[in-house]
Structures are given as C-alpha cells and as structure tokens.
Scaffold this motif. Sequence first.
Motif, PDB file in Angstrom:
ATOM      1  N   LEU A 322      -2.619  -7.766 -21.142  1.00 18.04           N
ATOM      2  CA  LEU A 322      -3.156  -7.480 -19.806  1.00 18.04           C
ATOM      3  C   LEU A 322      -2.068  -7.622 -18.750  1.00 18.04           C
ATOM      4  O   LEU A 322      -1.986  -6.831 -17.807  1.00 18.04           O
ATOM      5  CB  LEU A 322      -4.326  -8.415 -19.504  1.00 18.04           C
ATOM      6  CG  LEU A 322      -5.696  -7.994 -20.049  1.00 18.04           C
ATOM      7  CD1 LEU A 322      -6.645  -9.175 -20.069  1.00 18.04           C
ATOM      8  CD2 LEU A 322      -6.277  -6.863 -19.233  1.00 18.04           C
ATOM      9  N   CYS A 323      -1.218  -8.635 -18.911  1.00 15.62           N
ATOM     10  CA  CYS A 323      -0.142  -8.840 -17.941  1.00 15.62           C
ATOM     11  C   CYS A 323       0.875  -7.697 -18.004  1.00 15.62           C
ATOM     12  O   CYS A 323       1.476  -7.347 -16.979  1.00 15.62           O
ATOM     13  CB  CYS A 323       0.532 -10.188 -18.180  1.00 15.62           C
ATOM     14  SG  CYS A 323       1.163 -10.427 -19.856  1.00 15.62           S
ATOM     15  N   ILE A 324       1.064  -7.111 -19.181  1.00 17.31           N
ATOM     16  CA  ILE A 324       1.990  -5.981 -19.297  1.00 17.31           C
ATOM     17  C   ILE A 324       1.467  -4.789 -18.503  1.00 17.31           C
ATOM     18  O   ILE A 324       2.191  -4.177 -17.715  1.00 17.31           O
ATOM     19  CB  ILE A 324       2.200  -5.596 -20.771  1.00 17.31           C
ATOM     20  CG1 ILE A 324       2.842  -6.754 -21.542  1.00 17.31           C
ATOM     21  CG2 ILE A 324       3.053  -4.347 -20.883  1.00 17.31           C
ATOM     22  CD1 ILE A 324       3.076  -6.450 -23.010  1.00 17.31           C
ATOM     23  N   CYS A 327       1.642  -5.556 -14.717  1.00 16.54           N
ATOM     24  CA  CYS A 327       3.011  -5.499 -14.181  1.00 16.54           C
ATOM     25  C   CYS A 327       3.530  -4.066 -14.164  1.00 16.54           C
ATOM     26  O   CYS A 327       4.188  -3.646 -13.199  1.00 16.54           O
ATOM     27  CB  CYS A 327       3.921  -6.396 -15.009  1.00 16.54           C
ATOM     28  SG  CYS A 327       5.616  -6.510 -14.397  1.00 16.54           S
ATOM     29  N   ASN A 328       3.234  -3.297 -15.209  1.00 14.56           N
ATOM     30  CA  ASN A 328       3.696  -1.905 -15.250  1.00 14.56           C
ATOM     31  C   ASN A 328       3.103  -1.076 -14.117  1.00 14.56           C
ATOM     32  O   ASN A 328       3.765  -0.176 -13.580  1.00 14.56           O
ATOM     33  CB  ASN A 328       3.339  -1.271 -16.596  1.00 14.56           C
ATOM     34  CG  ASN A 328       4.259  -1.720 -17.719  1.00 14.56           C
ATOM     35  OD1 ASN A 328       5.343  -2.250 -17.471  1.00 14.56           O
ATOM     36  ND2 ASN A 328       3.832  -1.521 -18.947  1.00 14.56           N
ATOM     37  N   LEU A 340       9.164  -5.014 -17.265  1.00 12.65           N
ATOM     38  CA  LEU A 340       9.567  -6.336 -16.787  1.00 12.65           C
ATOM     39  C   LEU A 340       8.857  -7.408 -17.616  1.00 12.65           C
ATOM     40  O   LEU A 340       9.427  -8.426 -17.985  1.00 12.65           O
ATOM     41  CB  LEU A 340       9.240  -6.491 -15.301  1.00 12.65           C
ATOM     42  CG  LEU A 340       9.583  -7.841 -14.666  1.00 12.65           C
ATOM     43  CD1 LEU A 340      11.067  -8.136 -14.794  1.00 12.65           C
ATOM     44  CD2 LEU A 340       9.142  -7.879 -13.208  1.00 12.65           C
ATOM     45  N   ILE A 341       7.587  -7.155 -17.915  1.00 19.09           N
ATOM     46  CA  ILE A 341       6.844  -7.935 -18.917  1.00 19.09           C
ATOM     47  C   ILE A 341       6.538  -6.965 -20.051  1.00 19.09           C
ATOM     48  O   ILE A 341       5.992  -5.879 -19.827  1.00 19.09           O
ATOM     49  CB  ILE A 341       5.545  -8.513 -18.327  1.00 19.09           C
ATOM     50  CG1 ILE A 341       5.843  -9.422 -17.139  1.00 19.09           C
ATOM     51  CG2 ILE A 341       4.772  -9.289 -19.394  1.00 19.09           C
ATOM     52  CD1 ILE A 341       4.605  -9.938 -16.447  1.00 19.09           C
ATOM     53  N   ARG A 342       6.870  -7.325 -21.269  1.00 15.57           N
ATOM     54  CA  ARG A 342       6.730  -6.383 -22.378  1.00 15.57           C
ATOM     55  C   ARG A 342       6.640  -7.126 -23.707  1.00 15.57           C
ATOM     56  O   ARG A 342       6.853  -8.347 -23.768  1.00 15.57           O
ATOM     57  CB  ARG A 342       7.929  -5.442 -22.420  1.00 15.57           C
ATOM     58  CG  ARG A 342       9.275  -6.131 -22.642  1.00 15.57           C
ATOM     59  CD  ARG A 342      10.426  -5.137 -22.582  1.00 15.57           C
ATOM     60  NE  ARG A 342      11.725  -5.746 -22.863  1.00 15.57           N
ATOM     61  CZ  ARG A 342      12.492  -6.334 -21.957  1.00 15.57           C
ATOM     62  NH1 ARG A 342      12.085  -6.388 -20.686  1.00 15.57           N
ATOM     63  NH2 ARG A 342      13.665  -6.864 -22.295  1.00 15.57           N
ATOM     64  N   TYR A 343       6.330  -6.381 -24.741  1.00 20.95           N
ATOM     65  CA  TYR A 343       6.428  -6.906 -26.101  1.00 20.95           C
ATOM     66  C   TYR A 343       7.901  -6.899 -26.489  1.00 20.95           C
ATOM     67  O   TYR A 343       8.546  -5.847 -26.513  1.00 20.95           O
ATOM     68  CB  TYR A 343       5.630  -6.049 -27.082  1.00 20.95           C
ATOM     69  CG  TYR A 343       4.154  -6.336 -27.104  1.00 20.95           C
ATOM     70  CD1 TYR A 343       3.669  -7.530 -27.634  1.00 20.95           C
ATOM     71  CD2 TYR A 343       3.245  -5.417 -26.598  1.00 20.95           C
ATOM     72  CE1 TYR A 343       2.312  -7.800 -27.663  1.00 20.95           C
ATOM     73  CE2 TYR A 343       1.883  -5.681 -26.623  1.00 20.95           C
ATOM     74  CZ  TYR A 343       1.426  -6.869 -27.153  1.00 20.95           C
ATOM     75  OH  TYR A 343       0.090  -7.127 -27.177  1.00 20.95           O
TER      76      TYR A 343
END
Length: 495
Positions: A322-324, A327-328, A340-343
């Motif tokens: 959810l945060c990805i 942020c995207n 910036l937030i990713r796997y």
Amino acid sequence: MNKRVDKPTETVAVTDITEEFHPAGVGELDLYQKREKIYTRRIEGFYQRIRVYTGWPLLLGYFLLPWLNWDGRQAVLFDLPNRQFHIFNLTFWPQDFPLLAWMMIIAAFALFTVTAWAGRIWCGYTCPQTVWTAIFMWVEQWCEGSRNQRIKWDKAPWSVEKFARKLSKHALWGGFALLTGFSFVAYFSPARELLVNLVTIDFAALLSLGFNLDWWGLGIWEASWIIFFTLATYINAGWLREQVCMYMCPYARFQSVMFDQDTLIVSYDYHRGESRGARKKGVDASEKGLGDCVDCQICVQVCPTGIDIRDGLQYECINCALCIDGCNSVMDQMGYEKGLIRYTTENSLNGQPTNFLRPRLIGYAVAVVVMVAIFFTSIIVRVPLKLDVIRDRDRLYIQTTEGYIENSYTLKVINMDQQSHQYQISFSGLEGAKIIGKSKVVVIPGELSELPIRLSIDPADLEKTNNTIEFNVQAIDGSDYEAIAESRFIGPRVK
C-alpha cells in the motif's frame, strides 16, 4: 474565530540525564498502552489491483465451494460423524491422515520458500486475516467516508446521522461475519441442510423461554460453531485488525529467521529520499539539499499496521505494498521517478548485486518439489481399499472333534471408493489350511464390513507353532483393487 496561542517554550539542559543512558531514537515503550485506532487512507495502484486478483478468487472459493455438488453429494465435505472426508472424486478416511501430515509439511516448506524469496508476501496478499480486514475496511469507508471524514465522525458528538452510519457499518460487518461462520460450518455439515436449519425457528418453543436450543433447527454444535466463528471474524477483522498480525500471529515473530540480505522486501530508499521536506512542484529540490521524499505522510496513512516504512524494516510490515502505491502516486504528481518505496533487497539498497539463486532458497524449493511429487504420487497410486485383521486372542487355537486346528479372525474390509465392490478373501503363508466361512463379501461405498472367518489345518501339516500368514482382499468385479494384511496362526507345540 479561534486564535492559536503559542505557549512560551522552556529551555531544557543539554545534559539531561535520560540522554546519557538512552541512545538516540530509542524511547520507552509501555507494553500495556492503550491501542491507538488506525485510520487508513484509501489508495489505488498496481499492487492493489494484484491484491484484488489474488484475494477475491480465494474469497469466492471459500464461500462457493460448499454449494458445489459432485456426483450426487457436496463436492467438499468433511463428514466427521461418518469419518469421511470428501474432496471432489476422492474420499479420505482417518487411515489417510498421513497424507494430511504431508500436506501440512508441504505448506510449511512452501511458506519458508516464499518467505526466503519475497518476505511476508503471503501476509500481504492471501492471508485470510488480511483479506477479511480489507473487506471490513472497505465497508467502513463506504459507510463513514474517507480517512478525514472517519476521524471527524469519531470526534463528533452522537447524532442521528452518526448513529445511522455506525449502525450500518456494524450491521454489514455482522452480516459478513455470519456468512463467514456459516460457510466454515458448511464444510462439515451439508450446506443446503444447514441453511434450512438456520432459518427454521419454532416460535412457540421460543416464547416458552426455555434454556435450550429446541426452538432452533440447528443442533447445539452447529449453532455453537457458527456463533463462535461469527464473533471471531467480527472481532478480528473489525476491531483487532493489525493487533492480530502484531501480537497474535506467530509468523510475524519467526519470519526474521528466514530473512537475509537478498530477501525481497518493501523498503524505503534512504539514499534517494533524504533529506525529507515539503516543496512545490517544479522546484529543484537539490538546491535546498532535499531528497525526493516530500514528507507527505501518505505512506503512513495508507499502512494497515500504522508503521512508517521510512524507519526501516519492521516486523509489523506485511508486504501489502500500500505504501508503494501511495508513494508512487505522489511521485507521479511531483514528476519524480517512481520507486522511492519499492520491492527491493538490502543488498540492492546498498549498491550490491542481489543473489536470487542462493543455497537456502534452492534447498527449500527442491524440498517442496520433492514432497509435492511424493504427495501426488501417493494420491495417484492410493488404493481405496483398507483391510484390518484382528485375531481372536481369547484362545490361542481351537482343536475340533475331527482333530483339526483352527484360529479365528475378524476381517474389517473398508471400501473407500464411490462404488460398491465385491471382494474375494484369500490367504497365503500356510500350506494345507483352508477358510471356514464366507470367502466373498460385497461392501457398499464408504462402508466398513466385518467378516468373521476361521482358518483350519491338519496338525500334521503344521511345521511350527507360530506361523506368519497374509490375508488378501481382491476386487472381483472388474476393478484391480487389492489389500493385504499380515497376521499369525498359532498351533500346538510341534514335536
């Protein structure tokens, strides 16, 4: 109009005694502190569409399977009173419990494999607690509005509208929880009969105010389990939510054992994002010494466990992404590159290559493949016929008036097939002996037939006192089912 009044600040000595003993960023935690309600923000994105594609098929399968018929009966039914477990065209018995043990071991190793490769991806996409909680959150958003609206409703005094919104939310929660509890029990009691019994009420018996459930069509055990799972679903998905993942689920505690620097996790790119700070779109952040993180807090607002992913890897993170997606969406608005937030992996964040084919992961995967192959081979070669032989232990042997030696046995023939079969009884290992009694038996599907027989032999043909024999049950109606069981034939002392 209210005006903000700034209170004078007090000067704090740098040599505060707590700073001498506590490292920076470490504070005291009250283990008995009151839970702070988490208001999640709704977000859409690539990974949330994946969650829909993984969650809904499992959800629909759970609710619809009990209503599917197969060959005149419920396709999936765990009939505990009759000790029969029907799964489509297969029927399992308590004698098949080793297969259940294999399934549990395979599931455990599969979970280890997935965790070593992609962290807690099971928790984020297919765990029942996550799926049911997402449904309850969607209902809450539909009844009470967006995140900010829900916060305002909780702070507002009670009114007719607030009561109506809360009542509708809890009514839908309760209805979905009841459907969940009913569906679970429907796997153990035929769904159609269960539904009829659920809605059957004897109002005359109900008005008598008796302290029993005679007024309800459901039995005491069915009613108890439906009520239990209804309450468990309502409480876990509606009220506890992230508390289940953080404090009740053991998986969150031992997952770190399977993590390494090459495990795929949801992570914040510290080098790219810091320093954080707000800015207008189009402003060159590098001139202000800022990174790509605009400190919008959306990654925190969408998190179902209420953590800040920017603080690093935390055991509360369930890899739901959810945060990805949140942020995207901000990166798109700002014109920045996504991710910036990713796997990613810890090695990748540190600029080192990620090694996906590492020994532990390969070992887990090979073990799973081997066990799955053994399991399905066992299913394919499984014979739906079971033979148990119980020797009469009251007397070692009987000597007839004709001088023959006899041993008595009870043969239990279990037909685990879906068709009736006729079986031929024979034995081996004792030359010269013969069967006294019926040597053929017909067993209907799912039944156990007890067949008392005797073996008789001339004492002159006995070569020893204790003889090992094998009973054989062979289908003689065209199928090739066969079962063998070992027993003993006891005779007098051989001179």
